[in-house]
Scaffold this motif. Structure first.
Motif, PDB file in Angstrom:
ATOM      1  N   VAL A 130      -1.987   3.553   3.265  1.00 18.61           N
ATOM      2  CA  VAL A 130      -1.309   4.212   4.380  1.00 18.61           C
ATOM      3  C   VAL A 130      -1.039   3.184   5.490  1.00 18.61           C
ATOM      4  O   VAL A 130       0.042   3.151   6.070  1.00 18.61           O
ATOM      5  CB  VAL A 130      -2.150   5.395   4.917  1.00 18.61           C
ATOM      6  CG1 VAL A 130      -1.587   5.918   6.229  1.00 18.61           C
ATOM      7  CG2 VAL A 130      -2.190   6.524   3.896  1.00 18.61           C
TER       8      VAL A 130
ATOM      9  N   PHE B 248      12.446   5.848   4.470  1.00 16.36           N
ATOM     10  CA  PHE B 248      11.383   5.180   3.726  1.00 16.36           C
ATOM     11  C   PHE B 248      11.881   4.766   2.339  1.00 16.36           C
ATOM     12  O   PHE B 248      11.693   3.641   1.899  1.00 16.36           O
ATOM     13  CB  PHE B 248      10.201   6.152   3.644  1.00 16.36           C
ATOM     14  CG  PHE B 248       9.059   5.713   2.776  1.00 16.36           C
ATOM     15  CD1 PHE B 248       8.393   4.533   3.017  1.00 16.36           C
ATOM     16  CD2 PHE B 248       8.618   6.526   1.742  1.00 16.36           C
ATOM     17  CE1 PHE B 248       7.323   4.156   2.227  1.00 16.36           C
ATOM     18  CE2 PHE B 248       7.556   6.160   0.951  1.00 16.36           C
ATOM     19  CZ  PHE B 248       6.903   4.960   1.195  1.00 16.36           C
TER      20      PHE B 248
ATOM     21  N   CYS C 149       3.355   9.311   2.557  1.00 15.56           N
ATOM     22  CA  CYS C 149       2.710   8.982   1.289  1.00 15.56           C
ATOM     23  C   CYS C 149       2.476  10.253   0.476  1.00 15.56           C
ATOM     24  O   CYS C 149       2.695  10.270  -0.733  1.00 15.56           O
ATOM     25  CB  CYS C 149       1.385   8.257   1.528  1.00 15.56           C
ATOM     26  SG  CYS C 149       1.608   6.597   2.164  1.00 15.56           S
TER      27      CYS C 149
ATOM     28  N   LEU D  53       9.997  -2.883   1.135  1.00 13.22           N
ATOM     29  CA  LEU D  53       8.568  -2.578   1.221  1.00 13.22           C
ATOM     30  C   LEU D  53       7.826  -3.202   0.044  1.00 13.22           C
ATOM     31  O   LEU D  53       6.788  -3.822   0.208  1.00 13.22           O
ATOM     32  CB  LEU D  53       8.377  -1.056   1.226  1.00 13.22           C
ATOM     33  CG  LEU D  53       6.951  -0.509   1.314  1.00 13.22           C
ATOM     34  CD1 LEU D  53       6.437  -0.583   2.736  1.00 13.22           C
ATOM     35  CD2 LEU D  53       6.881   0.921   0.837  1.00 13.22           C
TER      36      LEU D  53
ATOM     37  N   ASN E  93      -0.415   0.043   5.233  1.00 14.86           N
ATOM     38  CA  ASN E  93       0.744  -0.806   4.902  1.00 14.86           C
ATOM     39  C   ASN E  93       2.041  -0.100   5.290  1.00 14.86           C
ATOM     40  O   ASN E  93       2.936  -0.709   5.869  1.00 14.86           O
ATOM     41  CB  ASN E  93       0.820  -1.091   3.394  1.00 14.86           C
ATOM     42  CG  ASN E  93      -0.400  -1.835   2.872  1.00 14.86           C
ATOM     43  OD1 ASN E  93      -0.859  -1.554   1.778  1.00 14.86           O
ATOM     44  ND2 ASN E  93      -0.934  -2.756   3.644  1.00 14.86           N
ATOM     45  N   VAL E  94       2.105   1.187   4.900  1.00 16.80           N
ATOM     46  CA  VAL E  94       3.300   1.973   5.172  1.00 16.80           C
ATOM     47  C   VAL E  94       3.462   2.149   6.683  1.00 16.80           C
ATOM     48  O   VAL E  94       4.559   2.007   7.232  1.00 16.80           O
ATOM     49  CB  VAL E  94       3.219   3.349   4.466  1.00 16.80           C
ATOM     50  CG1 VAL E  94       4.381   4.243   4.858  1.00 16.80           C
ATOM     51  CG2 VAL E  94       3.177   3.166   2.951  1.00 16.80           C
ATOM     52  N   ARG E  95       2.346   2.389   7.338  1.00 14.38           N
ATOM     53  CA  ARG E  95       2.363   2.580   8.789  1.00 14.38           C
ATOM     54  C   ARG E  95       2.922   1.347   9.501  1.00 14.38           C
ATOM     55  O   ARG E  95       3.827   1.443  10.301  1.00 14.38           O
ATOM     56  CB  ARG E  95       0.946   2.873   9.307  1.00 14.38           C
ATOM     57  CG  ARG E  95       0.893   3.310  10.750  1.00 14.38           C
ATOM     58  CD  ARG E  95      -0.451   3.012  11.383  1.00 14.38           C
ATOM     59  NE  ARG E  95      -0.736   1.575  11.408  1.00 14.38           N
ATOM     60  CZ  ARG E  95      -0.166   0.710  12.249  1.00 14.38           C
ATOM     61  NH1 ARG E  95       0.725   1.121  13.118  1.00 14.38           N
ATOM     62  NH2 ARG E  95      -0.469  -0.568  12.187  1.00 14.38           N
TER      63      ARG E  95
ATOM     64  N   LYS F 155      12.492   1.069   0.519  1.00 13.71           N
ATOM     65  CA  LYS F 155      11.491   0.895  -0.522  1.00 13.71           C
ATOM     66  C   LYS F 155      11.533  -0.512  -1.156  1.00 13.71           C
ATOM     67  O   LYS F 155      10.495  -1.129  -1.360  1.00 13.71           O
ATOM     68  CB  LYS F 155      11.667   1.958  -1.603  1.00 13.71           C
ATOM     69  CG  LYS F 155      10.480   2.108  -2.511  1.00 13.71           C
ATOM     70  CD  LYS F 155      10.610   3.366  -3.340  1.00 13.71           C
ATOM     71  CE  LYS F 155      11.682   3.239  -4.396  1.00 13.71           C
ATOM     72  NZ  LYS F 155      11.299   2.474  -5.567  1.00 13.71           N
TER      73      LYS F 155
ATOM     74  N   ILE G 146      -0.861   0.593  -2.600  1.00 14.64           N
ATOM     75  CA  ILE G 146      -0.183   0.774  -1.324  1.00 14.64           C
ATOM     76  C   ILE G 146      -1.079   1.625  -0.431  1.00 14.64           C
ATOM     77  O   ILE G 146      -1.443   2.737  -0.795  1.00 14.64           O
ATOM     78  CB  ILE G 146       1.186   1.468  -1.532  1.00 14.64           C
ATOM     79  CG1 ILE G 146       2.061   0.617  -2.468  1.00 14.64           C
ATOM     80  CG2 ILE G 146       1.880   1.706  -0.199  1.00 14.64           C
ATOM     81  CD1 ILE G 146       3.291   1.334  -2.997  1.00 14.64           C
TER      82      ILE G 146
ATOM     83  N   ALA H 163       2.697   8.256   8.596  1.00 13.63           N
ATOM     84  CA  ALA H 163       2.669   7.410   7.404  1.00 13.63           C
ATOM     85  C   ALA H 163       1.939   8.119   6.266  1.00 13.63           C
ATOM     86  O   ALA H 163       2.351   8.075   5.111  1.00 13.63           O
ATOM     87  CB  ALA H 163       2.005   6.074   7.719  1.00 13.63           C
TER      88      ALA H 163
ATOM     89  N   PHE I 190       4.587  -1.162   8.177  1.00 12.86           N
ATOM     90  CA  PHE I 190       5.923  -1.514   7.705  1.00 12.86           C
ATOM     91  C   PHE I 190       7.006  -0.713   8.421  1.00 12.86           C
ATOM     92  O   PHE I 190       8.024  -1.236   8.828  1.00 12.86           O
ATOM     93  CB  PHE I 190       6.030  -1.307   6.195  1.00 12.86           C
ATOM     94  CG  PHE I 190       7.336  -1.768   5.624  1.00 12.86           C
ATOM     95  CD1 PHE I 190       7.552  -3.104   5.363  1.00 12.86           C
ATOM     96  CD2 PHE I 190       8.342  -0.858   5.357  1.00 12.86           C
ATOM     97  CE1 PHE I 190       8.762  -3.528   4.851  1.00 12.86           C
ATOM     98  CE2 PHE I 190       9.555  -1.275   4.839  1.00 12.86           C
ATOM     99  CZ  PHE I 190       9.767  -2.615   4.585  1.00 12.86           C
ATOM    100  N   LEU I 191       6.771   0.585   8.558  1.00 11.64           N
ATOM    101  CA  LEU I 191       7.772   1.460   9.179  1.00 11.64           C
ATOM    102  C   LEU I 191       7.520   1.666  10.665  1.00 11.64           C
ATOM    103  O   LEU I 191       8.277   2.354  11.331  1.00 11.64           O
ATOM    104  CB  LEU I 191       7.817   2.815   8.459  1.00 11.64           C
ATOM    105  CG  LEU I 191       8.283   2.798   7.003  1.00 11.64           C
ATOM    106  CD1 LEU I 191       8.143   4.173   6.392  1.00 11.64           C
ATOM    107  CD2 LEU I 191       9.724   2.331   6.896  1.00 11.64           C
TER     108      LEU I 191
END
Ligand SMILES: [Zn+2]
Length: 117
Positions: free
Chosen positions: A28, A10, A46, A17, A30-32, A14, A26, A42, A34-35
């Motif tokens: 969760v 992650f 965070c 991202l 988005n992170v979910r 970054k 940001i 996710a 994205f990755l």
């Protein structure tokens, strides 16, 4: 994959991202996406980023009528008991004042400028 490994991955991603995200907000989700991780993983990433002082956790209050972010708080217990949405008031929406039970509250994360080792 272990959580630490995921977290390292992650961090390595970054820069990419942040090119596609708003560093002040940001989610969760988005992170979910994205990755390409399950939501639970996710969320864990965070929370790890918060512990590493990479992210700051925020609670955003959203207008139930227009979905706009009205205000954000560091702690849930700081959330005001009522709020007004300026945009809905200007637009003369029938409802622009809300009480706590009507508010939509979403957690998001703000990227902190410096990464502490
Ligand atoms: Zn509104």
């Amino acid at each position: 994959m272990t959580t630490i490994k995921m977290f390292t991955q992650f961090l390595n991603k970054k820069a990419d991202l942040l090119e596609s995200l708003d560093p002040d907000r940001i989610y969760v989700e988005n992170v979910r996406s994205f990755l390409n991780l399950p939501t639970k993983a996710a969320k864990l990433l965070c929370e790890m980023a918060v512990k590493q002082r990479l992210f700051k956790k925020k609670h955003g209050v959203y207008c139930p009528t227009c979905d706009r972010l009205v205000k954000s708080f560091d702690n849930l217990d700081e959330v005001d008991s009522t709020f007004e949405c300026d945009v809905c008031r200007e637009l003369e929406e029938p409802q622009y004042q809300f009480n706590k039970s009507e508010m939509k509250i979403l957690t998001f994360y703000k990227l902190l400028d410096k990464i502490n080792d």
